[in-house]
Write an enzyme that holds these catalytic residues in place. Structure first.
Site, PDB file in Angstrom:
ATOM      1  CG  HIS A   1      -9.090   5.069  10.860  1.00 13.20           C
ATOM      2  ND1 HIS A   1     -10.094   4.735   9.984  1.00 13.20           N
ATOM      3  CD2 HIS A   1      -9.694   5.217  12.079  1.00 13.20           C
ATOM      4  CE1 HIS A   1     -11.258   4.684  10.635  1.00 13.20           C
ATOM      5  NE2 HIS A   1     -11.047   4.985  11.897  1.00 13.20           N
TER       6      HIS A   1
ATOM      7  NE  ARG B   1      -2.790  -1.294  -0.766  1.00 12.97           N
ATOM      8  CZ  ARG B   1      -2.451  -2.468  -1.316  1.00 12.97           C
ATOM      9  NH1 ARG B   1      -2.348  -3.548  -0.585  1.00 12.97           N
ATOM     10  NH2 ARG B   1      -2.211  -2.562  -2.607  1.00 12.97           N
TER      11      ARG B   1
ATOM     12  CB  SER C   1     -19.503   3.083   3.425  1.00 13.68           C
ATOM     13  OG  SER C   1     -18.660   2.533   4.421  1.00 13.68           O
TER      14      SER C   1
ATOM     15  CB  ALA D   1     -15.257  13.221  -3.820  1.00 20.93           C
TER      16      ALA D   1
ATOM     17  CD  GLN E   1     -13.898   7.152   8.306  1.00 18.52           C
ATOM     18  OE1 GLN E   1     -14.302   6.082   8.733  1.00 18.52           O
ATOM     19  NE2 GLN E   1     -14.572   7.854   7.413  1.00 18.52           N
TER      20      GLN E   1
ATOM     21  CG  ASP F   1      -4.919   8.912   1.023  1.00 15.74           C
ATOM     22  OD1 ASP F   1      -4.851  10.124   1.293  1.00 15.74           O
ATOM     23  OD2 ASP F   1      -5.997   8.363   0.699  1.00 15.74           O
TER      24      ASP F   1
HETATM   25  N1  APR Z   1     -16.832  10.167  -4.730  1.00 21.74           N
HETATM   26  C1  APR Z   1     -17.567  10.129  -3.594  1.00 21.74           C
HETATM   27  N2  APR Z   1     -17.809   8.987  -2.913  1.00 21.74           N
HETATM   28  C2  APR Z   1     -17.278   7.856  -3.408  1.00 21.74           C
HETATM   29  C3  APR Z   1     -16.511   7.817  -4.584  1.00 21.74           C
HETATM   30  C4  APR Z   1     -16.308   9.046  -5.264  1.00 21.74           C
HETATM   31  N3  APR Z   1     -15.604   9.139  -6.381  1.00 21.74           N
HETATM   32  N4  APR Z   1     -16.142   6.533  -4.828  1.00 21.74           N
HETATM   33  C5  APR Z   1     -16.654   5.801  -3.830  1.00 21.74           C
HETATM   34  N5  APR Z   1     -17.347   6.577  -2.973  1.00 21.74           N
HETATM   35  C6  APR Z   1     -18.047   6.200  -1.745  1.00 21.74           C
HETATM   36  C7  APR Z   1     -18.654   4.807  -1.746  1.00 21.74           C
HETATM   37  O1  APR Z   1     -19.963   4.870  -2.294  1.00 21.74           O
HETATM   38  C8  APR Z   1     -18.665   4.472  -0.259  1.00 21.74           C
HETATM   39  O2  APR Z   1     -19.859   4.927   0.371  1.00 21.74           O
HETATM   40  O3  APR Z   1     -17.079   6.184  -0.716  1.00 21.74           O
HETATM   41  C9  APR Z   1     -17.488   5.288   0.291  1.00 21.74           C
HETATM   42  C10 APR Z   1     -16.281   4.460   0.696  1.00 21.74           C
HETATM   43  O4  APR Z   1     -16.652   3.623   1.749  1.00 21.74           O
HETATM   44  P1  APR Z   1     -15.639   2.600   2.426  1.00 21.74           P
HETATM   45  O5  APR Z   1     -14.937   1.817   1.370  1.00 21.74           O
HETATM   46  O6  APR Z   1     -16.416   1.838   3.439  1.00 21.74           O
HETATM   47  O7  APR Z   1     -14.539   3.533   3.121  1.00 21.74           O
HETATM   48  P2  APR Z   1     -14.549   4.276   4.512  1.00 21.74           P
HETATM   49  O8  APR Z   1     -15.952   4.699   4.869  1.00 21.74           O
HETATM   50  O9  APR Z   1     -13.517   5.323   4.435  1.00 21.74           O
HETATM   51  O10 APR Z   1     -14.077   3.141   5.492  1.00 21.74           O
HETATM   52  C11 APR Z   1     -13.917   3.457   6.844  1.00 21.74           C
HETATM   53  O11 APR Z   1     -13.064   1.294   7.355  1.00 21.74           O
HETATM   54  O12 APR Z   1     -11.751  -0.476   6.669  1.00 21.74           O
HETATM   55  C12 APR Z   1     -11.829   0.606   7.517  1.00 21.74           C
HETATM   56  O13 APR Z   1     -10.131   1.799   8.581  1.00 21.74           O
HETATM   57  C13 APR Z   1     -10.716   1.594   7.325  1.00 21.74           C
HETATM   58  O14 APR Z   1     -10.777   4.003   7.318  1.00 21.74           O
HETATM   59  C14 APR Z   1     -11.432   2.847   6.862  1.00 21.74           C
HETATM   60  C15 APR Z   1     -12.806   2.674   7.471  1.00 21.74           C
END
Ligand code: APR
Length: 241
Positions: A114, A62, A182, A224, A96, A99
């Protein structure tokens, strides 16, 4: 510098979705895997204890990916940096994400709740070190000269960082926005409730409604890189910043 009372206090929470258009995969992609791994295999203290080699390799990969030439901040990261320049300490940016795309986009103060990929942590003293290369169970820690380095990542079951500062700022927030997350992982998923109870206007910016969508006053639906710059530009013109 204290916050300016005539300007809004804003808490911004970002998640993996803000970095998706920069080429980094989100966690909960349709296959339910994170870069081909279940989170329990790579992102828990138990995984690190049972299979440290895999966990080191996973985060080394990563970290290397993050430093590839094609991984760059996108318009959403740049817009949030512009907002920080305009509003100064009235903005708190909590991410969260592990990067460094907010920093590369120009944000100066970023609360990485995180942890961070470009950092290594001594498991004994908890001291952290900027780290761009690979490391593993043979790498000596700069502080104790022993082999105690672990990824500076908050794994499932561990306490996220900066919680006190974040809760203090949520209690004073006029606006809370969650971008590209999410809403499945707590405590971050609970920030909207706290902000709402403090009287903040709550906004979700996402491709689709997240798990806590019903708690938001407003939804900005779309990538976004387009909805975040629009939201920032509106705020900047509304407050004549
Ligand atoms: N623009 C806006 N939203 C987006 C885009 C985009 N281009 N692409 C994806 N998404 C949305 C998805 O629809 C989803 O709701 O971003 C969200 C990403 O969700 P997750 O993958 O669950 O990521 P996150 O919420 O940051 O996860 C939280 O979980 O695994 C752990 O510690 C890790 O920090 C992470 C935490």
């Amino acid at each position: 510098m204290p916050a300016n009372q005539s300007l809004p206090n804003i808490v911004i929470l970002t998640g993996a979705g803000i970095s998706a258009e920069s080429g980094l995969k989100t966690f909960r992609d349709n296959d339910g895997l994170w870069e081909n791994h279940r989170v329990e295999e790579v992102a828990t203290p138990e995984a690190f204890e049972q299979n440290p080699g895999l966990v080191y390799r996973f985060y080394n990969a990563r970290r290397a990916q993050l430093q590839q030439a094609d991984i760059k901040p996108n318009a959403a990261h740049l817009a949030l940096a512009r907002l920080e320049k305009a509003l100064g300490n009235n903005v708190m940016l909590v991410t969260q994400n592990v990067d460094d795309l907010h920093e590369r986009g120009g944000s100066e103060t970023v609360y990485h709740m995180h942890g961070q990929l470009l950092s290594a942590r001594c498991a004994i003293t908890q001291e952290t070190f900027e780290w761009r290369d690979s490391f593993d169970h043979t790498t000596k820690c700069p502080c104790c000269n022993r082999v105690t380095l672990r990824p500076d990542i908050v794994w499932f079951g561990e306490m996220p960082m900066f919680m006190e500062e974040i809760y203090n700022r949520l209690a004073q927030a006029d606006i809370f926005i969650a971008i590209g997350t999410s809403g499945n992982v707590y405590p971050a998923a609970g920030f909207v409730q706290i902000a709402k109870e403090s009287g903040a206007h709550t906004i979700e910016a996402n491709l689709e409604p997240g798990a806590t969508n019903a708690l938001f006053d407003e939804s900005l639906t779309g990538p976004a890189s387009s909805v975040v710059p629009q939201w920032v530009d509106n705020l900047i013109s509304m407050y004549a910043l």
